[in-house]
Design an enzyme around this catalytic site. Structure first.
Site, PDB file in Angstrom:
ATOM      1  N   GLU A 145       0.801  -1.219   0.000  1.00  0.00           N
ATOM      2  CA  GLU A 145       0.000   0.000   0.000  1.00  0.00           C
ATOM      3  C   GLU A 145       0.843   1.282   0.000  1.00  0.00           C
ATOM      4  O   GLU A 145       0.801   2.071   0.945  1.00  0.00           O
ATOM      5  CB  GLU A 145      -0.949   0.010   1.205  1.00  0.00           C
ATOM      6  CG  GLU A 145      -1.955  -1.111   1.171  1.00  0.00           C
ATOM      7  CD  GLU A 145      -3.029  -0.990   2.245  1.00  0.00           C
ATOM      8  OE1 GLU A 145      -2.770  -0.334   3.271  1.00  0.00           O
ATOM      9  OE2 GLU A 145      -4.121  -1.549   2.051  1.00  0.00           O
ATOM     10  N   GLU A 298      -6.735  -7.703  -0.964  1.00  0.00           N
ATOM     11  CA  GLU A 298      -7.110  -7.776   0.457  1.00  0.00           C
ATOM     12  C   GLU A 298      -8.541  -7.320   0.640  1.00  0.00           C
ATOM     13  O   GLU A 298      -8.972  -6.338   0.030  1.00  0.00           O
ATOM     14  CB  GLU A 298      -6.264  -6.806   1.296  1.00  0.00           C
ATOM     15  CG  GLU A 298      -4.855  -7.200   1.566  1.00  0.00           C
ATOM     16  CD  GLU A 298      -4.183  -6.171   2.480  1.00  0.00           C
ATOM     17  OE1 GLU A 298      -4.865  -5.502   3.275  1.00  0.00           O
ATOM     18  OE2 GLU A 298      -2.954  -6.039   2.365  1.00  0.00           O
TER      19      GLU A 298
HETATM   20  C1  GAL Z   1      -4.570  -2.973   4.880  1.00  0.00           C
HETATM   21  C2  GAL Z   1      -3.143  -3.437   5.060  1.00  0.00           C
HETATM   22  C3  GAL Z   1      -3.079  -4.721   5.857  1.00  0.00           C
HETATM   23  C4  GAL Z   1      -3.924  -4.596   7.089  1.00  0.00           C
HETATM   24  C5  GAL Z   1      -5.317  -4.227   6.692  1.00  0.00           C
HETATM   25  C6  GAL Z   1      -6.242  -4.108   7.873  1.00  0.00           C
HETATM   26  O1  GAL Z   1      -4.667  -1.666   4.495  1.00  0.00           O
HETATM   27  O2  GAL Z   1      -2.513  -3.645   3.824  1.00  0.00           O
HETATM   28  O3  GAL Z   1      -1.741  -4.969   6.214  1.00  0.00           O
HETATM   29  O4  GAL Z   1      -3.385  -3.619   7.915  1.00  0.00           O
HETATM   30  O5  GAL Z   1      -5.304  -3.000   6.044  1.00  0.00           O
HETATM   31  O6  GAL Z   1      -7.509  -3.676   7.480  1.00  0.00           O
END
Ligand code: GAL
Length: 640
Positions: A145, A298
């Site tokens: 990110e 994700e």
């Molecule tokens: C994302 C991040 C992950 C985790 C997740 C939690 O933005 O890439 O590592 O922190 O959020 O929602």
């Protein structure tokens, strides 16, 4: 073999090796076929400078390979280890207020610091050297990110070089930044600084340029790592995009540098709004990918966080949201993270294997989704069909985040989301498009609050209308050029002639104010004193100082039509323009050759009977003429 990826971030270094065997068994049970490994593992991989510990990762990758799980191997550069910050205090980031942050979370580095950049390249190279031919590897994942901003003196130096490249001279910079205002004229490059905290309103062009600069700088950092990986491996290389107002990344531009566009998606809403946000995020990802397949890297398996507290996802939502992404072009559904952490900052973040273990509702749903996905794999390469495009321009968003606007209620993202929501409520799929994209395949193009627009983009929109398109331009559009300087002679400057209107004055409404329209609809946030110069008036303001003046206009241009909508309209008014009717069922079509796949998502409580023929992919059942989609349910039908 076409397949959909299923899995997520896997952080075995947080666990004793005895847990790894269970992980592999459970992954197999759940149908997991891809995990992102090592994304925050720098201190486990390089516990002290130049001392590498790859043994654990060797064993993890071998075990995953044996279990048939592919690996998206990440470079851990979003979280340098404590020793790095001790050796490179100059690389700790500085806020706009001048506070230098200390180690203790993640993302605590300045990407402009040469020490950080070379350490990042070093660990990427070490990983590439060791694992480039490991048979478990399917993909490389650079960083996590990209999105941090820093205001330190190293960043200031890089910013100056970037400005020199962009403007060529201080004279040109002074002109672009309108520095004659408030005595900001620069006579020495050393005086040019990042837009740090200052006494009062910040220079809008300096502010926007700092975002543009960071996007380029972070992209350069990504490219350096990518070069190390590419030198030894031909596998796809990507990085997971994060979307947010704080992120100085031009994702559309970056798309040329990633082999697959990958996004993380965490809706900020927990109700029906989360469904709409899911569609929004996925449609945006598809536009960045140029209509090609992309990847949901994700999402949360369970509870969503609205910033205040966790809200459990009700049964079925995880699968429905996964399918919503897949419907819109994602080649899979991945999650943060595989196993919920026992400790650490995100210990209460949901996971595929929750704290309760595999004997849990979430894991049962994970297994069920894993079993269903292979039957959907045939859609993976089919194109999403959309007749409507909404314009999205991140530079316009950044420009509207400045402190200089005529109303604090003006919000670019919200205006774009409103437009998207109007179509989503009617179950209609839309694409997003960049300001200079070829729009000729769309019947309708919506341009919400395109405050900042270049001459080229304005010309391309005009050509679209002349070619027969229907263009709907929203309030507060076409106002400034890319230097954030007003286009004089009346708003909406860049679109005045095309729309056949001229606006002399803005009439911003109070944050909770509304204005009545003669059609019976209502406007919010904003109104304008519109003169219909060569346009037909479609709707008028009722009451107040603008009583009887045009609110919505339409102008015939060649074969096309150009509409102007001078206030934030409600669904009913939008429905009148676009001929929409509300529908609880959202429909997304994919097409390849003679085959069409239609995804139906029923967002209502009652079951809906949709007219369709073909085969429903999840159940394998034949559909003859009609299909019942239960409330909250979904279906995917292949039709010849
Ligand atoms: C994302 C991040 C992950 C985790 C997740 C939690 O933005 O890439 O590592 O922190 O959020 O929602």
């Amino acid at each position: 073999m076409t397949r959909l990826w299923y899995g997520g971030d896997y952080n075995p270094d947080q666990w004793d090796e005895s847990v790894w065997k269970e992980d592999a068994d459970l992954m197999r049970q759940a149908g997991v076929n891809l995990v992102t490994v090592g994304v925050f593992s720098w201190s486990s991989l390089e516990p002290s400078p130049g001392v590498y510990e790859f043994g654990w990762l060797d064993r993890v990758l071998d075990r995953l390979y044996d279990a048939g799980v592919s690996v998206d191997l990440a470079t851990p550069t979003a979280s340098p280890p404590p020793w790095f910050s001790r050796l490179h205090p100059e690389a700790l980031p500085v806020t706009a207020d001048g506070v230098r942050l200390t180690h203790g979370s993640r993302d605590t580095y300045c990407a402009c610091a040469p020490g950080y950049r070379s350490a990042a390249v070093g660990i990427a190279r070490a990983l590439a050297e060791r694992y480039h031919d490991h048979p478990a590897l399917a993909m490389w994942h650079v960083h996590n990110e990209y999105g941090t901003t820093c205001y330190c003196s190293l960043a200031a130096e890089r910013f100056r070089s970037w400005l020199l490249e962009r403007y060529g001279s201080l004279e040109r910079l002074n002109a672009a930044w309108t520095t004659a205002f408030w005595s900001q004229g620069y006579s020495d490059w050393q005086d040019v600084q990042p837009p740090r905290r200052t006494q009062y309103l910040v220079n809008p062009t300096q502010y926007l340029d700092y975002r543009r600069f960071w996007s380029d700088e972070l992209l350069a950092a990504y490219r350096e790592q990518k070069a190390e990986l590419r030198a030894l491996s031909s596998l796809p290389i990507t990085t997971n995009y994060v979307f947010g107002g704080w992120v100085p990344v031009n994702h559309a531009q970056w798309a040329a540098e990633v082999d697959v566009v990958a996004i993380d998606h965490y809706p900020g809403r927990t109700d029906l709004g989360a469904e709409e946000q899911t569609a929004f995020g996925a449609d945006l990802a598809r536009s960045w990918a140029g209509g090609n397949p992309w990847l949901l890297m994700e999402q949360a398996a369970g509870a969503l966080n609205d910033g205040q507290r966790l809200h459990p996802k009700e049964p079925g939502r995880m699968a429905r949201n996964s399918l919503s992404h897949i419907a819109r072009g994602s080649t899979g559904s991945l999650f943060f993270q595989w196993r919920a952490s026992r400790g650490g900052a995100e210990m209460y973040h949901s996971a595929l294997v929750p704290h309760a273990g595999p004997s849990s509702r979430i894991f049962r749903e994970v297994v069920a989704l894993g079993a269903a996905l292979p039957s959907l794999a045939e859609v993976a390469d089919a194109a999403v069909v959309a007749d409507v495009a909404i314009l999205w321009d991140v530079e316009c968003w950044w420009a509207m985040q400045g402190t200089h606007l005529p109303s604090s209620s003006l919000d670019y993202l919200a205006a774009v989301q409103d437009a998207h929501r109007h179509f989503w409520r009617a179950g209609v799929t839309v694409d997003f498009a960049g300001p200079s994209a070829d729009l000729s395949s769309y019947q309708t193009v919506v341009v919400p609050s395109l405050y900042l627009v270049s001459d080229e983009a304005a010309a391309s929109l005009a050509a679209y209308v002349e070619g027969g398109g229907q263009l709907v331009v929203g309030y507060f559009s076409g106002i400034v050029d890319p230097d954030v300087q007003v286009r004089l002679g009346g708003y909406p400057g860049a679109f005045r002639e095309l729309l056949g209107v001229r606006v002399e004055e803005f009439h911003p409404l109070p944050a909770d104010g509304e204005v009545e329209l003669s059609s019976g609809g209502r406007g919010r946030l904003w109104s304008e004193d519109v003169e219909a110069v060569s346009a037909e008036v479609v709707d008028r303001y009722v009451g107040g100082v603008l009583d009887g003046k045009p609110a919505i206009t339409r102008r015939q241009v060649g074969e096309g039509t150009a509409w102007y909508v001078s206030t934030a309209i409600d669904f009913e008014t939008a429905a009148g323009i676009y001929d929409l009717s509300p529908s609880p069922v959202e429909t997304v079509r994919r097409r390849a050759g003679d085959t069409t796949w239609t995804f139906y998502f029923n967002h209502g409580d009652a079951q809906v009977d949709v007219p369709t023929d073909g085969v429903e992919l999840i159940s394998g059942a034949r559909v003859d003429g009609s299909l019942l989609v239960p409330g909250g349910g979904y279906a995917v039908v292949r039709s010849p």
